[in-house]
Scaffold this active site. Sequence first.
Site, PDB file in Angstrom:
ATOM      1  N   TYR A  13      -3.052  -0.298  10.450  1.00 44.68           N
ATOM      2  CA  TYR A  13      -3.047  -0.678   9.032  1.00 44.68           C
ATOM      3  C   TYR A  13      -1.695  -0.347   8.411  1.00 44.68           C
ATOM      4  CZ  TYR A  13      -4.365  -0.757   4.076  1.00 44.68           C
ATOM      5  OH  TYR A  13      -4.409  -1.021   2.720  1.00 44.68           O
ATOM      6  N   SER A  32       0.839  -1.192   0.000  1.00 41.40           N
ATOM      7  CA  SER A  32       0.000   0.000   0.000  1.00 41.40           C
ATOM      8  C   SER A  32       0.872   1.239   0.000  1.00 41.40           C
ATOM      9  CB  SER A  32      -0.896  -0.001   1.248  1.00 41.40           C
ATOM     10  OG  SER A  32      -1.524   1.248   1.437  1.00 41.40           O
TER      11      SER A  32
END
Length: 251
Positions: free
Chosen positions: A155, A142
């Site tokens: 996250y 990501s």
Amino acid sequence: MSIHLFDLTGKRALVTGSSQGIGYALARGLADAGAEVILNGRDAVKLKAAAESLGASHALAFDATDHAAVRTAIDTFEAETGAIDILVNNAGMQHRTPLEDFPADAFERLMKTNVSTVFNVGQAVARHMIKRGAGKIVNIASVQTALARPGIAPYTATKGAVANLTKGMATDWAKYGLQCNAIAPGYFDTPLNAALVSDPAFSAWLEKRTPAGRWGNVEELVGACIFLSSGASSFVNGHILYVDGGITASL
């Protein structure tokens, strides 16, 4: 450069978490490049619908957070159907809460879903790839692998772990003929980001912050995935490929 470098004809690709969003788009792109695609998810009904929509050859339902279940599913598929040549570890989730209030159980779910799945499925598939002396593993990282935002610290931690696990896979398995890399998407219009996409203030901030000036479309990840899944990346290993409209390149 020969176009055949990007041809996946005769290859079989497993994409985890592929009943929707990025996983579904990548599976469709791999199929268009010639691969025989195996869709995966926990929800058998949703998975079947996605497989029918895509025209996928296989729908393999298993919980990627369950190490034993993953091993059984992969070993059985390899024995009964054949080799998995390409693995795309895409299964993931998000939970947004300020760090000081972040629930411990949500933190554990994030770690299991975003990190343990990469280990579980990666190890199970790699054991077979190692015997064959060839294989492609593409993990989905990501933009949060490199950058943080308020409210998603755990996250961010998981995606940093995915990047370093990718480097570890390459370090351990390159000698067996495997290429292990990751794609790090920026901000894409997906079900995982639905709350952000529908927030005009966030979208305005994102368009200003991203040099490309917009959200990404999931189809724009396909080329990177085909590259990392094909012979074109035969000497690329342990690399994190950012597909983010330039957001990590600018202040």
